[in-house]
Design an enzyme around this catalytic site. Structure first.
Site, PDB file in Angstrom:
ATOM      1  CB  SER A   1      -1.033   0.130   1.260  1.00  0.00           C
ATOM      2  OG  SER A   1      -0.269   0.388   2.301  1.00  0.00           O
TER       3      SER A   1
ATOM      4  CG  ASP B   1      -4.166  -2.683  -1.506  1.00  0.00           C
ATOM      5  OD1 ASP B   1      -4.826  -2.702  -2.259  1.00  0.00           O
ATOM      6  OD2 ASP B   1      -4.048  -2.706  -0.284  1.00  0.00           O
TER       7      ASP B   1
ATOM      8  CG  ASP C   1      -9.063   3.246  -5.058  1.00  0.00           C
ATOM      9  OD1 ASP C   1     -10.288   3.488  -5.699  1.00  0.00           O
ATOM     10  OD2 ASP C   1      -9.231   2.964  -3.771  1.00  0.00           O
TER      11      ASP C   1
ATOM     12  CG  HIS D   1     -10.498  -1.051   3.310  1.00  0.00           C
ATOM     13  ND1 HIS D   1     -10.908  -0.063   2.219  1.00  0.00           N
ATOM     14  CD2 HIS D   1      -9.535  -1.859   2.624  1.00  0.00           C
ATOM     15  CE1 HIS D   1     -10.484  -0.429   1.347  1.00  0.00           C
ATOM     16  NE2 HIS D   1      -9.501  -1.686   1.333  1.00  0.00           N
TER      17      HIS D   1
ATOM     18  CG  ASP E   1      -3.480  -5.062   5.812  1.00  0.00           C
ATOM     19  OD1 ASP E   1      -2.698  -5.666   6.560  1.00  0.00           O
ATOM     20  OD2 ASP E   1      -3.130  -3.860   5.425  1.00  0.00           O
TER      21      ASP E   1
HETATM   22  P1  13P Z   1      -9.073  -5.303   5.645  1.00  0.00           P
HETATM   23  O1  13P Z   1      -8.939  -3.939   6.063  1.00  0.00           O
HETATM   24  O2  13P Z   1     -10.463  -5.813   5.648  1.00  0.00           O
HETATM   25  O3  13P Z   1      -8.180  -6.387   5.682  1.00  0.00           O
HETATM   26  O4  13P Z   1      -9.116  -5.041   3.929  1.00  0.00           O
HETATM   27  C1  13P Z   1      -7.734  -4.974   3.248  1.00  0.00           C
HETATM   28  C2  13P Z   1      -7.681  -4.453   1.921  1.00  0.00           C
HETATM   29  O5  13P Z   1      -8.639  -4.424   1.191  1.00  0.00           O
HETATM   30  C3  13P Z   1      -6.457  -4.078   1.132  1.00  0.00           C
HETATM   31  O6  13P Z   1      -6.403  -3.363   0.173  1.00  0.00           O
HETATM   32  O1  G3H Z   2      -6.592  -1.094   2.135  1.00  0.00           O
HETATM   33  C1  G3H Z   2      -5.901  -0.819   3.087  1.00  0.00           C
HETATM   34  C2  G3H Z   2      -4.854  -1.879   3.451  1.00  0.00           C
HETATM   35  O2  G3H Z   2      -5.188  -2.374   4.818  1.00  0.00           O
HETATM   36  C3  G3H Z   2      -3.595  -0.852   3.588  1.00  0.00           C
HETATM   37  O3  G3H Z   2      -3.512   0.082   4.815  1.00  0.00           O
HETATM   38  O4  G3H Z   2      -2.623   1.952   3.809  1.00  0.00           O
HETATM   39  O5  G3H Z   2      -2.669   1.480   6.360  1.00  0.00           O
HETATM   40  O6  G3H Z   2      -1.103   0.320   4.644  1.00  0.00           O
HETATM   41  P1  G3H Z   2      -2.312   1.154   4.965  1.00  0.00           P
HETATM   42 ZN    ZN Z   3      -8.230  -2.365  -0.211  1.00  0.00          ZN
END
Ligand code: 13P
Ligand code: G3H
Ligand code: ZN
Ligand code: NA
Length: 328
Positions: free
Chosen positions: A49, A89, A111, A187, A275
């Protein structure tokens, strides 16, 4: 080497399972993912990410992922690797996607789900054209529909389900390789407000079901086209309990029940992103280990058990939830 998502998603559709999209930010998370996916013989999409890039540095993460391909070979008796994709991501703009494509990621997500339809299409198309112009053909995931909760910069209070009537035009105008949709996932570890849920006999929050009718409609519009689900952590209550009983304070944590995800994996859903569950597994284990062994101050003594628990959880997800085990 790293693979794009074309072949692994085509196989996932044919085999009616979903490939894990697991995020990593550090060595222990990456080792846990690779150990679990080698043990269960599952393909895996390693997700980086924007937050991960800021935390660990993109170059570090890219070399770690390349190292993971070699590590996977070492772990396997036949010294073959499992299919491993390195995926950006939630790429927030063309430049971030381009930087990752240029540096060797095998897949990226753009995105633009918070933008108006035509603007989302315009930037998605630009990313797709750039990614596909490469000799190594980098695959591109785009998103239509808005997930509730925090999506990096984008904060959406309510989720807006993907409109099935928009998906054909979106796919055709962008040329995207796969599409993330919104059918009620979100999320983080607080996916629903308590007032959106009911409570079971034990007082545990039960969330509303996913919108399978929308998934079915999308599948009819785009037969055989790979669909992605974000925000698919289940928020295991055992981890929440452990965290809260060893000094943590997580309130009203609730996720997507695993049977719902198992059902989604039967459809053209090719990747399911998880995640938060990994974060919960690690934090629960670290909190408990620190409590049980107050004399330890070597990080390996609490990161090691956290890594083991994480690997165990991912292996179980691959076997029991996603169905990706045995498909490497
Ligand atoms: P979660 O927060 O449900 O684990 O989702 C992760 C996600 O979509 C990362 O792109
Ligand atoms: O979509 C979000 C993922 O869980 C990544 O989260 O931006 O805190 O690394 P982050
Ligand atoms: Zn996501
Ligand atoms: Na599937």
């Amino acid at each position: 080497g790293l693979v794009n998502t074309k072949e692994i998603y085509a196989k996932a559709i044919a085999g009616k399972y979903a490939i894990p999209g697991y995020n990593f930010n550090n060595m222990e998370q990456l080792q846990a993912i690779i150990r679990a996916c080698v043990e269960t013989e599952s393909p895996v999409v390693l997700q980086v990410s924007k937050g991960a890039r800021n935390y660990a540095n993109e170059t570090m993460l890219r070399y770690m992922a390349q190292g993971a391909v070699e590590y996977a070979k070492e772990l396997r008796e036949d010294h073959k690797s499992i299919p491993i994709t390195l995926h950006l991501d939630h790429g927030g703009n063309f430049e971030i996607c381009k930087a990752c494509i240029d540096s060797g990621f095998s897949s990226v997500m753009y995105d633009g789900s918070s933008l108006p339809f035509d603007e989302n299409i315009a930037i998605s198309k630009k990313v797709v054209e750039y990614a596909h112009s490469r000799n190594d053909y980098v695959t591109v995931e785009c998103e239509l529909g808005v997930l509730a909760g925090v999506e990096d910069d984008v904060s959406a209070e309510v989720s807006h389900y993907t409109k099935p009537e928009e998906v054909i035009e979106f796919k055709e105008r962008t040329g995207c390789d796969n599409l993330a949709i919104s059918i009620g996932t979100s999320h983080g570890a607080n996916k629903f407000k308590p007032e959106q849920c009911t409570r079971n006999e034990e007082g545990i929050l039960v969330p509303p079901p996913l919108a399978f009718n929308i998934l079915e409609e999308i599948e009819q519009k785009l037969p055989g086209f790979p669909i992605v689900l974000h925000g698919s952590s289940s928020v295991p209550q055992s981890y929440v309990k452990t965290i809260n009983s060893f000094g943590g304070s997580l309130k009203d944590a609730v996720g997507i029940p695993e049977p719902q995800l198992r059902k989604a994996a039967q459809y053209n859903v090719c990747k399911i992103n998880i995640d938060s569950d990994g974060r919960l597994a690690m934090t629960a284990t670290i909190r408990k280990t620190m409590h049980d062994k107050p004399g330890e101050f070597d990080p390996r003594k609490y990161l090691g058990p956290a890594r083991d628990e994480l690997a165990k959880m991912y292996a179980r997800k691959n076997r029991e939830v996603l169905g990706s085990a045995g498909h490497a």
